[in-house]
Design an enzyme around this catalytic site. Structure first.
Site, PDB file in Angstrom:
ATOM      1  N   PHE A  60       0.856  -1.183   0.000  1.00 55.08           N
ATOM      2  CA  PHE A  60       0.000   0.000   0.000  1.00 55.08           C
ATOM      3  C   PHE A  60       0.892   1.234   0.000  1.00 55.08           C
ATOM      4  CE2 PHE A  60      -4.537   0.796   0.492  1.00 55.08           C
ATOM      5  CZ  PHE A  60      -5.049  -0.461   0.257  1.00 55.08           C
ATOM      6  N   GLN A 108      -7.911  14.532   3.185  1.00 52.48           N
ATOM      7  CA  GLN A 108      -7.239  13.687   2.203  1.00 52.48           C
ATOM      8  C   GLN A 108      -8.085  13.503   0.948  1.00 52.48           C
ATOM      9  OE1 GLN A 108      -6.419   9.180   2.838  1.00 52.48           O
ATOM     10  NE2 GLN A 108      -4.471  10.249   2.747  1.00 52.48           N
ATOM     11  N   HIS A 158      -8.311  11.102  -2.093  1.00 49.49           N
ATOM     12  CA  HIS A 158      -7.804   9.798  -2.524  1.00 49.49           C
ATOM     13  C   HIS A 158      -7.632   9.841  -4.038  1.00 49.49           C
ATOM     14  CE1 HIS A 158      -7.506   5.548  -3.306  1.00 49.49           C
ATOM     15  NE2 HIS A 158      -7.607   5.252  -2.024  1.00 49.49           N
ATOM     16  N   LEU A 206     -15.028   5.135  -4.681  1.00 49.91           N
ATOM     17  CA  LEU A 206     -13.630   4.759  -4.505  1.00 49.91           C
ATOM     18  C   LEU A 206     -13.238   3.460  -5.193  1.00 49.91           C
ATOM     19  CD1 LEU A 206     -11.212   5.905  -2.857  1.00 49.91           C
ATOM     20  CD2 LEU A 206     -11.615   4.009  -1.297  1.00 49.91           C
ATOM     21  N   GLU A 257      -6.790   1.774  -3.178  1.00 48.70           N
ATOM     22  CA  GLU A 257      -5.368   1.776  -3.486  1.00 48.70           C
ATOM     23  C   GLU A 257      -4.827   0.350  -3.639  1.00 48.70           C
ATOM     24  OE1 GLU A 257      -3.471   4.768  -1.027  1.00 48.70           O
ATOM     25  OE2 GLU A 257      -1.820   3.380  -0.727  1.00 48.70           O
ATOM     26  N   ARG A 295      -0.809   9.220  -0.734  1.00 47.54           N
ATOM     27  CA  ARG A 295      -1.958   9.727  -1.493  1.00 47.54           C
ATOM     28  C   ARG A 295      -1.864  11.201  -1.855  1.00 47.54           C
ATOM     29  NH1 ARG A 295      -6.459   6.336   1.971  1.00 47.54           N
ATOM     30  NH2 ARG A 295      -5.867   4.364   1.009  1.00 47.54           N
ATOM     31  N   HIS A 324     -11.792  12.098   0.742  1.00 41.88           N
ATOM     32  CA  HIS A 324     -11.819  10.757   1.303  1.00 41.88           C
ATOM     33  C   HIS A 324     -11.757  10.712   2.818  1.00 41.88           C
ATOM     34  CE1 HIS A 324     -11.267   6.457   1.322  1.00 41.88           C
ATOM     35  NE2 HIS A 324     -10.085   6.546   1.903  1.00 41.88           N
ATOM     36  N   ARG A 350      -2.758  10.897   5.796  1.00 40.09           N
ATOM     37  CA  ARG A 350      -2.822   9.533   6.324  1.00 40.09           C
ATOM     38  C   ARG A 350      -2.346   8.525   5.288  1.00 40.09           C
ATOM     39  NH1 ARG A 350      -6.435   5.326   5.819  1.00 40.09           N
ATOM     40  NH2 ARG A 350      -8.184   6.475   4.927  1.00 40.09           N
TER      41      ARG A 350
HETATM   42  C1  LIG Z   1     -14.926   3.882   0.516  1.00 38.25           C
HETATM   43  C2  LIG Z   1     -13.932   3.880   1.635  1.00 38.25           C
HETATM   44  C3  LIG Z   1     -12.904   2.953   1.659  1.00 38.25           C
HETATM   45  C4  LIG Z   1     -11.979   2.934   2.695  1.00 38.25           C
HETATM   46  N1  LIG Z   1     -10.989   1.989   2.697  1.00 38.25           N
HETATM   47  C5  LIG Z   1     -10.116   1.947   3.747  1.00 38.25           C
HETATM   48  C6  LIG Z   1      -9.130   0.912   3.833  1.00 38.25           C
HETATM   49  O1  LIG Z   1      -9.059   0.008   3.013  1.00 38.25           O
HETATM   50  N2  LIG Z   1      -8.261   0.938   4.870  1.00 38.25           N
HETATM   51  C7  LIG Z   1      -8.314   1.900   5.838  1.00 38.25           C
HETATM   52  O2  LIG Z   1      -7.505   1.870   6.759  1.00 38.25           O
HETATM   53  N3  LIG Z   1      -9.257   2.881   5.787  1.00 38.25           N
HETATM   54  C8  LIG Z   1     -10.162   2.912   4.781  1.00 38.25           C
HETATM   55  N4  LIG Z   1     -11.120   3.899   4.753  1.00 38.25           N
HETATM   56  C9  LIG Z   1     -11.247   4.803   5.902  1.00 38.25           C
HETATM   57  C10 LIG Z   1     -11.906   4.077   7.058  1.00 38.25           C
HETATM   58  O3  LIG Z   1     -12.815   3.132   6.565  1.00 38.25           O
HETATM   59  C11 LIG Z   1     -12.657   5.022   7.975  1.00 38.25           C
HETATM   60  O4  LIG Z   1     -11.859   6.122   8.319  1.00 38.25           O
HETATM   61  C12 LIG Z   1     -13.060   4.302   9.264  1.00 38.25           C
HETATM   62  O5  LIG Z   1     -13.717   3.100   8.958  1.00 38.25           O
HETATM   63  C13 LIG Z   1     -13.923   5.172  10.153  1.00 38.25           C
HETATM   64  O6  LIG Z   1     -14.421   4.386  11.215  1.00 38.25           O
HETATM   65  P1  LIG Z   1     -15.209   5.050  12.409  1.00 38.25           P
HETATM   66  O7  LIG Z   1     -15.592   3.957  13.342  1.00 38.25           O
HETATM   67  O8  LIG Z   1     -14.416   6.191  12.954  1.00 38.25           O
HETATM   68  O9  LIG Z   1     -16.518   5.690  11.738  1.00 38.25           O
HETATM   69  P2  LIG Z   1     -17.701   5.030  10.858  1.00 38.25           P
HETATM   70  O10 LIG Z   1     -17.439   3.648  10.477  1.00 38.25           O
HETATM   71  O11 LIG Z   1     -17.995   6.021   9.802  1.00 38.25           O
HETATM   72  O12 LIG Z   1     -18.901   5.006  11.892  1.00 38.25           O
HETATM   73  C14 LIG Z   1     -19.515   6.189  12.372  1.00 38.25           C
HETATM   74  C15 LIG Z   1     -20.655   5.804  13.288  1.00 38.25           C
HETATM   75  O13 LIG Z   1     -21.146   6.968  13.934  1.00 38.25           O
HETATM   76  C16 LIG Z   1     -22.541   6.972  13.909  1.00 38.25           C
HETATM   77  N5  LIG Z   1     -22.977   8.374  13.985  1.00 38.25           N
HETATM   78  C17 LIG Z   1     -22.532   9.434  13.263  1.00 38.25           C
HETATM   79  N6  LIG Z   1     -23.171  10.553  13.644  1.00 38.25           N
HETATM   80  C18 LIG Z   1     -24.021  10.201  14.635  1.00 38.25           C
HETATM   81  C19 LIG Z   1     -24.956  10.901  15.432  1.00 38.25           C
HETATM   82  N7  LIG Z   1     -25.159  12.216  15.297  1.00 38.25           N
HETATM   83  N8  LIG Z   1     -25.675  10.212  16.336  1.00 38.25           N
HETATM   84  C20 LIG Z   1     -25.509   8.868  16.483  1.00 38.25           C
HETATM   85  N9  LIG Z   1     -24.633   8.155  15.755  1.00 38.25           N
HETATM   86  C21 LIG Z   1     -23.902   8.820  14.851  1.00 38.25           C
HETATM   87  C22 LIG Z   1     -22.934   6.253  12.639  1.00 38.25           C
HETATM   88  O14 LIG Z   1     -24.203   5.697  12.763  1.00 38.25           O
HETATM   89  C23 LIG Z   1     -21.850   5.170  12.569  1.00 38.25           C
HETATM   90  O15 LIG Z   1     -22.253   4.040  13.303  1.00 38.25           O
HETATM   91  C24 LIG Z   1     -12.066   3.914   3.724  1.00 38.25           C
HETATM   92  C25 LIG Z   1     -13.096   4.838   3.713  1.00 38.25           C
HETATM   93  C26 LIG Z   1     -14.007   4.843   2.669  1.00 38.25           C
HETATM   94  C27 LIG Z   1     -15.065   5.916   2.683  1.00 38.25           C
END
Ligand SMILES: Cc1cc2nc3c(=O)[nH]c(=O)nc-3n(C[C@H](O)[C@H](O)[C@H](O)COP(=O)(O)OP(=O)(O)OC[C@H]3O[C@@H](n4cnc5c(N)ncnc54)[C@H](O)[C@@H]3O)c2cc1C
Length: 612
Positions: free
Chosen positions: A116, A248, A250, A260, A263, A294, A361, A402
């Site tokens: 990566f 970021q 992507h 997306l 990568e 990136r 991203h 990142r």
């Molecule tokens: C398409 C895509 C591909 C990716 N691929 C990778 C990868 O291969 N490797 C990598 O390391 N990273 C990757 N990333 C980044 C990574 O997936 C995310 O940064 C990470 O998963 C975020 O996790 P999180 O638990 O912080 O938030 P999320 O998984 O976004 O969860 C947020 C949670 O908060 C809740 N929430 C939000 N607002 C409220 C509110 N007001 N009240 C109650 N609940 C709320 C939602 O319901 C949800 O459950 C990718 C991102 C995307 C978009």
């Protein structure tokens, strides 16, 4: 109105929230509140992988991983935090494996690893295989695995509940909380989508794990729901947001759509080409080429397009070439993303290159925390009983850019840490008294919007915001473009004051919630743009054409953006830890955004020029 009492309340059921819940629920009464059903969280969309220096297929170690993370973040990374993450990465992967996550395997049966961007052997010598993965559905597998464990452990979920306020005993946004005064979190206020009812959750500890804010941009890989809620709620209570100018982009979003293509496509051997068929990354990053970080790849692509070497009828994208890879290899390692190219662009990746262009991203910035996940109220002091982890937080392990696969790692390592710390705190701390009438503010805001007879449409204001952010605060930025974005945001804020919704009902009113989310987007966009205007240098994901060099003498510091009442001027607003380069205040209607600084923690690696 209903009231609930839990030792720990976790807001968000993505990877960070559920990892925290597994730790916390084992020790104290824990509730998880999520606006989405847990397995619909954006973590489930993650494709490429989660890195850890397992050294399963090539020599590797956590020290190289730490260095790559620091260098990848253009030296704005807090090195103590990066070291914790790289060391704990190994157990984080093994924890998931033990929970049953079906990682891809080597022929010997070990967890397989792939390349990566920015992950290297021996401090930049060559790309290294560090990313653990489950085809191109790694995030999906993580989310399902964690959810199963939560169900098994009887974690209590409140699904389709929107948290709309953070309760604290001293509201820092009033500007009159004396320095040194203890500030405690006491709970949150949530809105139940199905009924329209308000719920007050009193808690000894609150963990924010609400994810990112990609919807401030029009072209984004992020889900519709990533509206920066947690960041905005903290900011509205006067808690600073850190390093928001670093967003970021992507490199490989499907052209014109932003969806997306991981990568991993380049990790598996994909190559970027311009309209002349040239592998242009050889010019920009001679050592690791297409696997440069990136920020560098996105900027190089945008530059090819600017200089007239873009592909397609409008010369406005470049090409991701997978045609030299065996179809069987593509099917085994990249099944979903190649299907995206077929479905959304009608392109057959076996035989045709895929049109791609950078897409918004990931938010490097967020709610400032220390390595235990405790939220900071300024450069040094914590708020008691408040924690944050995952994309909503800024620890800061990603600095100004990142590395791919470091976020799935971040949510597991710091989700676990925050959950542990919150539970330990709640095990002995008392409940803090709730403010009088804790739900009034939320009820008033919702009723004002819901009952306003007519006014500006949510979709119109949101589109205008996203368009100005895409045009003026994207890969390339100038003082002029950012000033334009700022003026637009101020005008849109005025319009937002008269926003109305068509659905006037009280049940399942997603129209109303989108109006509230738009308010969060405006908050986040303003911190991004004010921070970007102030940072007169180029570093990581923030590139100022009018200041193309990194300037460590002035800007080797984190930005802290505080919302404060209107005051005479920046110099009059006491911001602990601020210094001259960061004394900036920007007036909005009824409040101002004041910037302060926070020192970067440097342990092993002195800043150097960043070359790949
Ligand atoms: C398409 C895509 C591909 C990716 N691929 C990778 C990868 O291969 N490797 C990598 O390391 N990273 C990757 N990333 C980044 C990574 O997936 C995310 O940064 C990470 O998963 C975020 O996790 P999180 O638990 O912080 O938030 P999320 O998984 O976004 O969860 C947020 C949670 O908060 C809740 N929430 C939000 N607002 C409220 C509110 N007001 N009240 C109650 N609940 C709320 C939602 O319901 C949800 O459950 C990718 C991102 C995307 C978009």
């Amino acid at each position: 109105m209903q009231t609930h009492q839990y030792d720990v309340v976790i807001v968000g059921a993505g990877g960070a929230g559920m990892r925290a819940a597994l730790e916390s629920s084992a020790r104290v009464r824990t509730a998880v509140i999520s606006k989405l059903f847990p397995t619909r969280s954006h973590t489930g969309a993650a494709q490429g992988g989660m890195c850890a220096a397992l050294a399963n297929v090539e020599e590797d170690n956590w020290e190289w991983h730490t260095f790559d993370t620091v260098k990848g973040g253009d030296y704005l990374v807090d090195q103590d935090a990066a070291e914790v993450m790289a060391k704990e990465a190994i157990d984080a992967v093994l924890d998931l494996e033990k929970m049953g996550l079906p990682f891809n395997r080597t022929p010997e049966g070990r967890i397989d690893q792939r390349r990566f961007g920015g992950h290297t052997r021996n401090h930049g010598e060559a790309a290294v295989r560090r990313s653990c993965y489950a085809a191109d559905r790694t995030g999906h597998m993580i989310l399902q695995t964690l959810y199963q464990q939560c169900v098994k452990n009887d974690v209590e979920f409140f699904n389709e509940f929107y948290v709309l306020d953070l309760l604290v005993d001293h509201d820092l946004a009033t500007g009159d909380v004396p320095e040194g005064e203890e500030v405690n979190a006491s709970g949150v206020v949530a809105y139940e989508l199905a009924t329209g009812e308000i719920h007050v959750f009193q808690a000894k500890a609150v963990v924010f794990a609400t994810g990112g804010a990609g919807k401030i941009y029009k072209t984004t890989s992020n889900a519709h729901t990533l509206t920066g809620d947690g960041m905005a709620l903290a900011y509205r209570r006067g808690i600073p947001l850190e390093d928001m100018e670093f967003f970021q982009f992507h490199p490989t979003g499907l052209a014109g759509l932003g969806i997306l293509l991981s990568e991993a496509a380049r990790g598996e051997g994909g190559i970027l080409r311009n309209s002349e068929g040239e592998r242009f990354m050889e010019r920009y990053a001679p050592t690791i080429k297409d696997l440069a970080p990136r920020d560098i790849v996105a900027r190089s692509m945008a530059n090819e397009v600017r200089e007239g070497r873009g592909a397609g009828p409008n010369k406005d994208y470049v090409l991701l070439d997978l045609t030299h890879l065996e179809p069987a290899h593509i099917d085994a390692k990249l099944p979903d993303i190649t299907e995206f190219a077929r479905t959304y662009l009608g392109i057959e990746p076996y035989t045709e290159p895929v049109p791609v262009y950078p897409t918004a991203h990931y938010a490097m910035g967020g709610i400032p925390t220390n390595i235990e996940g405790e939220v900071l109220r300024n450069a040094t002091d914590v708020i008691k009983g408040l924690y944050a982890a995952g994309e909503v937080a800024c620890v800061s392990v990603h600095g100004s850019n990142r590395l791919g696969t470091n976020s799935l790692l971040d949510i597991n390592v710091f989700g676990k840490r925050a959950g542990k710390a919150a539970a330990a705190y709640a095990a002995t701390a008392p409940f803090v008294e709730l403010p009088p009438n804790p739900a009034t503010r939320v009820e008033a805001e919702l009723e004002t919007i819901r009952t306003r007879p007519d006014g500006d449409r949510v979709a119109d204001i949101r589109r205008a915001l996203q368009e100005t952010m895409d045009a003026n605060a994207q890969v390339f930025r100038t003082s002029e473009s950012l000033t334009q974005a700022l003026d637009d945001i101020k005008a849109l804020r005025k319009r937002y004051g008269a926003v109305s919704v068509q659905d006037k009902t009280r049940t399942f009113n997603t129209d109303l919630l989108e109006a509230v989310e738009l308010g969060f987007l405006l908050d986040i966009a303003e911190t991004v743009v004010v921070g970007a205007l102030n940072r007169e240098e180029s570093r990581g994901g923030h590139f100022r054409e009018d200041f193309p060099d990194r300037d460590d003498s002035r800007f080797m510091q984190h930005t802290m953006a505080y919302r404060r009442p209107v005051a005479a001027g920046a110099a009059d607003v006491a911001v602990p830890g601020s210094d001259a380069a960061f004394r900036r205040a920007e007036a909005f209607d009824g409040y101002q955004v004041v910037l302060g600084a926070k020192p970067v923690t440097v342990t092993r690696y002195q800043p150097m020029e960043r070359k790949y």
